[in-house]
Design a protein around this motif. Structure first.
Motif, PDB file in Angstrom:
ATOM      1  N   PRO A  72     -12.290  25.314  -5.080  1.00 34.92           N
ATOM      2  CA  PRO A  72     -12.843  24.584  -6.224  1.00 34.92           C
ATOM      3  C   PRO A  72     -11.955  23.438  -6.701  1.00 34.92           C
ATOM      4  O   PRO A  72     -12.445  22.343  -6.982  1.00 34.92           O
ATOM      5  CB  PRO A  72     -12.975  25.665  -7.298  1.00 34.92           C
ATOM      6  CG  PRO A  72     -13.180  26.917  -6.514  1.00 34.92           C
ATOM      7  CD  PRO A  72     -12.365  26.768  -5.267  1.00 34.92           C
ATOM      8  N   ILE A  73     -10.640  23.659  -6.757  1.00 35.53           N
ATOM      9  CA  ILE A  73      -9.765  22.589  -7.256  1.00 35.53           C
ATOM     10  C   ILE A  73      -9.880  21.355  -6.357  1.00 35.53           C
ATOM     11  O   ILE A  73     -10.073  20.232  -6.833  1.00 35.53           O
ATOM     12  CB  ILE A  73      -8.289  23.065  -7.318  1.00 35.53           C
ATOM     13  CG1 ILE A  73      -8.163  24.219  -8.314  1.00 35.53           C
ATOM     14  CG2 ILE A  73      -7.348  21.904  -7.681  1.00 35.53           C
ATOM     15  CD1 ILE A  73      -6.776  24.813  -8.444  1.00 35.53           C
ATOM     16  N   ASN A  74      -9.850  21.573  -5.045  1.00 34.93           N
ATOM     17  CA  ASN A  74      -9.891  20.414  -4.152  1.00 34.93           C
ATOM     18  C   ASN A  74     -11.295  19.849  -3.973  1.00 34.93           C
ATOM     19  O   ASN A  74     -11.446  18.651  -3.700  1.00 34.93           O
ATOM     20  CB  ASN A  74      -9.254  20.769  -2.807  1.00 34.93           C
ATOM     21  CG  ASN A  74      -7.735  20.727  -2.927  1.00 34.93           C
ATOM     22  OD1 ASN A  74      -7.185  19.928  -3.696  1.00 34.93           O
ATOM     23  ND2 ASN A  74      -7.045  21.619  -2.224  1.00 34.93           N
ATOM     24  N   SER A  75     -12.327  20.684  -4.134  1.00 35.16           N
ATOM     25  CA  SER A  75     -13.693  20.141  -4.096  1.00 35.16           C
ATOM     26  C   SER A  75     -13.893  19.213  -5.280  1.00 35.16           C
ATOM     27  O   SER A  75     -14.496  18.137  -5.158  1.00 35.16           O
ATOM     28  CB  SER A  75     -14.731  21.268  -4.153  1.00 35.16           C
ATOM     29  OG  SER A  75     -14.756  21.978  -2.940  1.00 35.16           O
ATOM     30  N   LEU A  76     -13.367  19.627  -6.437  1.00 33.12           N
ATOM     31  CA  LEU A  76     -13.501  18.782  -7.631  1.00 33.12           C
ATOM     32  C   LEU A  76     -12.681  17.499  -7.483  1.00 33.12           C
ATOM     33  O   LEU A  76     -13.095  16.420  -7.901  1.00 33.12           O
ATOM     34  CB  LEU A  76     -13.063  19.557  -8.880  1.00 33.12           C
ATOM     35  CG  LEU A  76     -14.092  20.598  -9.346  1.00 33.12           C
ATOM     36  CD1 LEU A  76     -13.445  21.658 -10.229  1.00 33.12           C
ATOM     37  CD2 LEU A  76     -15.239  19.920 -10.097  1.00 33.12           C
ATOM     38  N   TYR A  91      -8.746  19.708 -13.013  1.00 34.96           N
ATOM     39  CA  TYR A  91      -8.209  20.757 -13.895  1.00 34.96           C
ATOM     40  C   TYR A  91      -9.266  21.773 -14.303  1.00 34.96           C
ATOM     41  O   TYR A  91      -8.950  22.884 -14.730  1.00 34.96           O
ATOM     42  CB  TYR A  91      -7.516  20.138 -15.124  1.00 34.96           C
ATOM     43  CG  TYR A  91      -6.254  19.438 -14.681  1.00 34.96           C
ATOM     44  CD1 TYR A  91      -5.156  20.187 -14.249  1.00 34.96           C
ATOM     45  CD2 TYR A  91      -6.188  18.059 -14.620  1.00 34.96           C
ATOM     46  CE1 TYR A  91      -4.021  19.558 -13.783  1.00 34.96           C
ATOM     47  CE2 TYR A  91      -5.046  17.423 -14.154  1.00 34.96           C
ATOM     48  CZ  TYR A  91      -3.964  18.187 -13.734  1.00 34.96           C
ATOM     49  OH  TYR A  91      -2.844  17.565 -13.253  1.00 34.96           O
ATOM     50  N   LEU A  92     -10.518  21.374 -14.125  1.00 33.99           N
ATOM     51  CA  LEU A  92     -11.602  22.336 -14.323  1.00 33.99           C
ATOM     52  C   LEU A  92     -11.446  23.477 -13.307  1.00 33.99           C
ATOM     53  O   LEU A  92     -11.632  24.657 -13.614  1.00 33.99           O
ATOM     54  CB  LEU A  92     -12.930  21.597 -14.121  1.00 33.99           C
ATOM     55  CG  LEU A  92     -14.222  22.357 -14.214  1.00 33.99           C
ATOM     56  CD1 LEU A  92     -14.324  23.115 -15.515  1.00 33.99           C
ATOM     57  CD2 LEU A  92     -15.406  21.375 -14.101  1.00 33.99           C
ATOM     58  N   GLY A  93     -11.056  23.103 -12.089  1.00 30.67           N
ATOM     59  CA  GLY A  93     -10.806  24.107 -11.051  1.00 30.67           C
ATOM     60  C   GLY A  93      -9.571  24.938 -11.374  1.00 30.67           C
ATOM     61  O   GLY A  93      -9.542  26.145 -11.125  1.00 30.67           O
ATOM     62  N   VAL A  94      -8.577  24.280 -11.959  1.00 26.95           N
ATOM     63  CA  VAL A  94      -7.340  25.005 -12.307  1.00 26.95           C
ATOM     64  C   VAL A  94      -7.646  26.041 -13.388  1.00 26.95           C
ATOM     65  O   VAL A  94      -7.233  27.204 -13.293  1.00 26.95           O
ATOM     66  CB  VAL A  94      -6.257  24.017 -12.808  1.00 26.95           C
ATOM     67  CG1 VAL A  94      -5.020  24.760 -13.282  1.00 26.95           C
ATOM     68  CG2 VAL A  94      -5.901  23.022 -11.709  1.00 26.95           C
ATOM     69  N   LEU A  95      -8.424  25.633 -14.388  1.00 31.15           N
ATOM     70  CA  LEU A  95      -8.811  26.559 -15.465  1.00 31.15           C
ATOM     71  C   LEU A  95      -9.505  27.792 -14.865  1.00 31.15           C
ATOM     72  O   LEU A  95      -9.210  28.937 -15.211  1.00 31.15           O
ATOM     73  CB  LEU A  95      -9.774  25.843 -16.425  1.00 31.15           C
ATOM     74  CG  LEU A  95     -10.395  26.692 -17.526  1.00 31.15           C
ATOM     75  CD1 LEU A  95      -9.445  26.793 -18.707  1.00 31.15           C
ATOM     76  CD2 LEU A  95     -11.730  26.105 -18.023  1.00 31.15           C
ATOM     77  N   GLY A  96     -10.413  27.529 -13.919  1.00 29.96           N
ATOM     78  CA  GLY A  96     -11.157  28.620 -13.291  1.00 29.96           C
ATOM     79  C   GLY A  96     -10.253  29.543 -12.488  1.00 29.96           C
ATOM     80  O   GLY A  96     -10.372  30.768 -12.553  1.00 29.96           O
ATOM     81  N   ALA A  97      -9.336  28.940 -11.720  1.00 28.47           N
ATOM     82  CA  ALA A  97      -8.461  29.758 -10.875  1.00 28.47           C
ATOM     83  C   ALA A  97      -7.620  30.703 -11.750  1.00 28.47           C
ATOM     84  O   ALA A  97      -7.444  31.880 -11.426  1.00 28.47           O
ATOM     85  CB  ALA A  97      -7.564  28.849 -10.043  1.00 28.47           C
ATOM     86  N   PHE A  98      -7.149  30.184 -12.887  1.00 33.44           N
ATOM     87  CA  PHE A  98      -6.375  31.046 -13.799  1.00 33.44           C
ATOM     88  C   PHE A  98      -7.255  32.103 -14.446  1.00 33.44           C
ATOM     89  O   PHE A  98      -6.844  33.255 -14.602  1.00 33.44           O
ATOM     90  CB  PHE A  98      -5.653  30.201 -14.860  1.00 33.44           C
ATOM     91  CG  PHE A  98      -4.355  29.650 -14.346  1.00 33.44           C
ATOM     92  CD1 PHE A  98      -3.241  30.481 -14.248  1.00 33.44           C
ATOM     93  CD2 PHE A  98      -4.244  28.341 -13.927  1.00 33.44           C
ATOM     94  CE1 PHE A  98      -2.042  30.004 -13.743  1.00 33.44           C
ATOM     95  CE2 PHE A  98      -3.050  27.850 -13.412  1.00 33.44           C
ATOM     96  CZ  PHE A  98      -1.944  28.678 -13.321  1.00 33.44           C
ATOM     97  N   ALA A  99      -8.485  31.700 -14.810  1.00 28.89           N
ATOM     98  CA  ALA A  99      -9.394  32.684 -15.414  1.00 28.89           C
ATOM     99  C   ALA A  99      -9.613  33.837 -14.427  1.00 28.89           C
ATOM    100  O   ALA A  99      -9.624  35.008 -14.808  1.00 28.89           O
ATOM    101  CB  ALA A  99     -10.719  32.028 -15.782  1.00 28.89           C
ATOM    102  N   GLY A 100      -9.759  33.493 -13.137  1.00 32.75           N
ATOM    103  CA  GLY A 100      -9.980  34.523 -12.119  1.00 32.75           C
ATOM    104  C   GLY A 100      -8.838  35.521 -12.065  1.00 32.75           C
ATOM    105  O   GLY A 100      -9.046  36.740 -12.015  1.00 32.75           O
TER     106      GLY A 100
END
Ligand code: PFF
Length: 446
Positions: A72-76, A91-100
């Motif tokens: 997700p981070i690199n797709s974004l 950073y939307l991807g970063v937020l998600g990766a941390f949420a996971g």
């Protein structure tokens, strides 16, 4: 992208995404949230959020994943470069990766408990199985060591599969396990309806009672919709990166959402009749609800022990197919960034998640009374991830596809009939975004 990283056949993506969506959120969390939030009012808001917010956000995640074909981070990042957008979108991807990572830290505690129930055979001849069941759970929850053991086992399983590669590790297994799981939960629901109080259950779940509708209920229902559909943090986006080129996204999203909602409602119908017909069991028991009720149902069933073992095996597998999707976004990104072996990455992430999980474990026992803003560690983490991080992720995903990217991008990648595209686009641009914002504002002024 190499073929080994594309799901084999259209149904595998649906099953893998449904495998991510269907898990403890449906069987463990949905019933207890309904029980603690006043029943039908919660269910109605939940269904509304699934349809109005869940559907467009899930479609958007799949499209971004399919376009980027990366984590997700690199797709974004790729989207922001190709469409000359602000670099901050990654950073939307970063937020998600941390949420996971944060969600997985407590998800694996409950998944570990579910797995331990595979080995929890009630002795025969009990006079009061409900009492036995509630006592069993309390003493289990009071023991940090037992919880740590099962939490560790579950994390090891999760890391093992993700380390092996999601497409290879999960693609094949979900294809036959998910259908068995569906049949099984339907059988239990039929059985509970026959032995328990189905009338009170249906009334509790579906009879509109808007007096119970508080801001807190609305926020929780939205959080639960995000959690249950696995949206807002990039899990579905990560899986979308492996979707076959010609797979139709509209139909796919609809199938996943219907499966997920069906399983949540069926889980309610499997659990509540037993609670309503048993005065020792409490409808608002919270996270312990299924662990206290289901074993009681199995106990009264002929060959109940066998059913119980089978059920908790399947539940653990459903939890596992969700937990791997929680770990995948961070792992895929680290693999791309550091060009390191997946196996090494999951060992590091697994250890980190294990340590954070200890906080949730202690919230059951020695740390129960340690509170910040009225929440213990587990409650705080649950609130932060489900009610803040996931909806925030969903908001920005909808903003990206609905307002920032050109409409032609969506038309091309969604590839659905014009008559369907129009309402979906409208819902994405106005209703989903508006609903998330409204619910946020509403909860800020609780
Ligand atoms: N949807 C999963 C469940 O209902 O158990 C939990 C989950 C998985 C939440 C993956 C979020 C996610 F990204």
């Amino acid at each position: 992208m190499s073929n080994s990283k594309i799901w084999k056949g259209n149904s595998t993506f649906i099953l893998a995404a449904a495998g991510s969506a269907v898990g403890l959120g449906n069987i463990w969390k949905f019933p207890y949230m309904v029980g603690s939030n006043g029943g039908s009012a919660f269910v109605i808001v939940y269904l509304f959020c699934i349809l109005i917010i869940g559907l467009p956000v899930m479609a958007s995640e799949i499209i971004i994943g399919k376009y980027g074909r990366k984590s997700p981070i690199n797709s974004l990042k790729k989207i922001s470069i190709d469409f000359q957008l602000n670099k901050g979108w990654k950073y939307l991807g970063v937020l998600g990766a941390f949420a996971g990572v944060l969600i997985l830290s407590y998800y694996s505690v409950f998944a570990g408990i579910a797995f331990s129930y595979v080995f929890n055979i009630f002795p025969s001849g009990l006079e009061n199985p409900s009492k036995y069941s509630t006592n069993y759970f309390s003493s289990f929850a009071a023991s940090p060591l037992k919880l740590i053991l099962w939490h560790s086992i579950f994390i090891i399983f999760t890391c093992f599969i993700v380390g092996y590669g999601v497409v290879k590790g999960i693609g094949r297994s979900v294809s036959f396990l998910m259908p068995i799981f569906f049949i099984f939960i339907i059988m239990i629901a039929i059985y509970s309806s026959l032995i328990g109080d189905i009338d009170s259950t249906l009334f509790f779940l579906f009879n509109p009672n808007f007096s119970a509708l508080t801001p807190q209920v609305i926020v929780s229902a939205m959080g639960q919709a995000f959690f249950s559909l696995s949206i807002g943090m990039g899990a579905i986006m990560a899986y979308g990166a492996y979707i076959p080129e010609n797979q139709l996204i509209g139909k796919t999203v609809l199938s996943i959402i219907l499966l997920d909602t069906f399983v949540a409602l069926i889980a309610g119908i499997a659990i509540f009749p037993i609670v309503f017909s048993n005065s020792d069991l409490m409808i608002n028991a919270g996270p312990s609800l299924i662990f206290e009720t289901l074993p009681v149902a199995f106990y009264s069933l002929p060959f109940g022990n066998i059913f119980s073992v089978l059920f908790f095996v399947l539940l653990s597998i459903a939890a596992l197919s969700s937990s791997i999707s929680l770990l995948e976004p961070f792992t895929a990104w680290m693999e791309e960034k550091f060009k390191t072996e997946r196996r090494i990455i999951v060992c590091i992430l697994g250890l980190l998640i294990w340590v954070i999980g200890l906080g949730s474990i202690f919230s059951f026992n020695i740390g129960q009374e340690i509170k910040f803003f009225g929440f213990n560690f587990l409650e705080g983490l649950d609130y932060l991830t489900n009610n803040i991080m996931l909806p925030m992720g969903g908001f920005f995903i909808a903003l990206l596809t609905g307002w920032v990217l050109p409409k032609s991008f969506l038309i091309k990648y969604l590839n659905i009939k014009k008559s369907l595209f129009k309402p979906l686009y409208f819902s994405l641009r106005y209703i989903s975004i508006g609903a998330i914002l409204l619910i946020f504002l509403y909860s800020a002024f609780l």
